[in-house]
Motif scaffolding. Structure first.
Motif, short mmCIF file in Angstrom:
data_model
loop_
_atom_site.label_atom_id
_atom_site.label_comp_id
_atom_site.label_asym_id
_atom_site.label_seq_id
_atom_site.Cartn_x
_atom_site.Cartn_y
_atom_site.Cartn_z
N ASP A 62 0.82 -1.20 0.00
CA ASP A 62 0.00 0.00 0.00
C ASP A 62 0.86 1.25 0.00
O ASP A 62 2.05 1.19 0.28
CB ASP A 62 -0.97 0.00 1.20
N ASP A 63 0.20 2.38 -0.32
CA ASP A 63 0.92 3.66 -0.34
C ASP A 63 0.71 4.46 0.94
O ASP A 63 1.13 5.59 1.05
CB ASP A 63 0.53 4.49 -1.57
N GLY A 64 0.01 3.87 1.89
CA GLY A 64 -0.17 4.52 3.18
C GLY A 64 -1.42 5.34 3.34
O GLY A 64 -1.75 5.74 4.45
N ILE A 65 -2.17 5.58 2.26
CA ILE A 65 -3.34 6.44 2.40
C ILE A 65 -4.43 6.24 1.34
O ILE A 65 -5.61 6.36 1.63
CB ILE A 65 -2.93 7.93 2.43
N LEU A 66 -4.06 5.91 0.12
CA LEU A 66 -5.01 5.93 -0.98
C LEU A 66 -5.29 4.55 -1.58
O LEU A 66 -6.45 4.17 -1.72
CB LEU A 66 -4.49 6.87 -2.09
N THR A 67 -4.24 3.81 -1.91
CA THR A 67 -4.41 2.56 -2.64
C THR A 67 -3.69 1.41 -1.93
O THR A 67 -2.53 1.55 -1.53
CB THR A 67 -3.85 2.68 -4.07
N LYS A 95 -8.98 -3.78 7.24
CA LYS A 95 -7.82 -2.91 7.51
C LYS A 95 -7.79 -1.70 6.59
O LYS A 95 -7.44 -0.60 7.01
CB LYS A 95 -6.51 -3.70 7.37
N TYR A 96 -8.17 -1.91 5.33
CA TYR A 96 -8.06 -0.84 4.33
C TYR A 96 -9.41 -0.20 4.01
O TYR A 96 -9.56 0.41 2.96
CB TYR A 96 -7.40 -1.40 3.07
N ASP A 98 -10.76 2.49 4.87
CA ASP A 98 -10.73 3.94 4.66
C ASP A 98 -9.94 4.35 3.42
O ASP A 98 -9.86 5.54 3.10
CB ASP A 98 -10.17 4.64 5.89
N TYR A 99 -9.36 3.40 2.73
CA TYR A 99 -8.63 3.69 1.49
C TYR A 99 -9.65 3.85 0.36
O TYR A 99 -10.74 3.27 0.39
CB TYR A 99 -7.68 2.55 1.14
#
Length: 136
Positions: A62-67, A95-96, A98-99
């Protein structure tokens, strides 16, 4: 059979090699030092265990915030059909949540339906390799 799911990277090289060989991923298993290091350095690795036997694993980049990109989900063939892969994907989705994007490219065309049942949609077909890029 009781399967325990973990988000800790408490597996050994031997656990990893055995699982990857069980699904015939010979190339990855033969590069066990690199594979182990890649998994340890990955932002997310979920595992499934029966007693001390690693029976399933999911890796996410992941990129930490978006994808978030599901790199692979694999389950020992002796344990397939028991909901393990579905539970690993549900852990990823949680886990993701909110992405904006959770993406994957199934390694085999037959796996597309599995991911669609879990809420993923085909957004692009890559005709040259018969893969579909799926997005949640």
């Amino acid at each position: 059979m009781e399967i325990i799911y973990k988000d800790e990277k408490d597996f050994t090289k031997e656990n990893i090699i055995e699982l990857f060989l069980s699904v015939d991923w010979q190339l990855s298993a033969s590069n066990h030092d690199k594979l182990y290091t890649a998994l340890i350095n990955s932002p997310t690795v979920f595992t499934a265990w029966e007693n001390n036997k690693l029976v399933g694993l999911a890796r996410v980049l992941d990129d930490g915030i978006l994808t978030a990109y599901i790199h692979y989900v694999l389950v020992n063939p002796n344990y397939q059909g028991k909901g393990i892969a579905s539970n690993l994907v549900k852990m990823i989705k949680n886990k993701y949540k909110d992405y904006l994007y959770i993406e994957l490219m199934p390694d085999e065309k037959k796996n597309v339906n599995f991911y669609q049942k879990l809420g993923f949609n085909i957004v692009k077909k890559a005709h040259l390799c018969n893969y579909a890029i799926l997005k949640l």
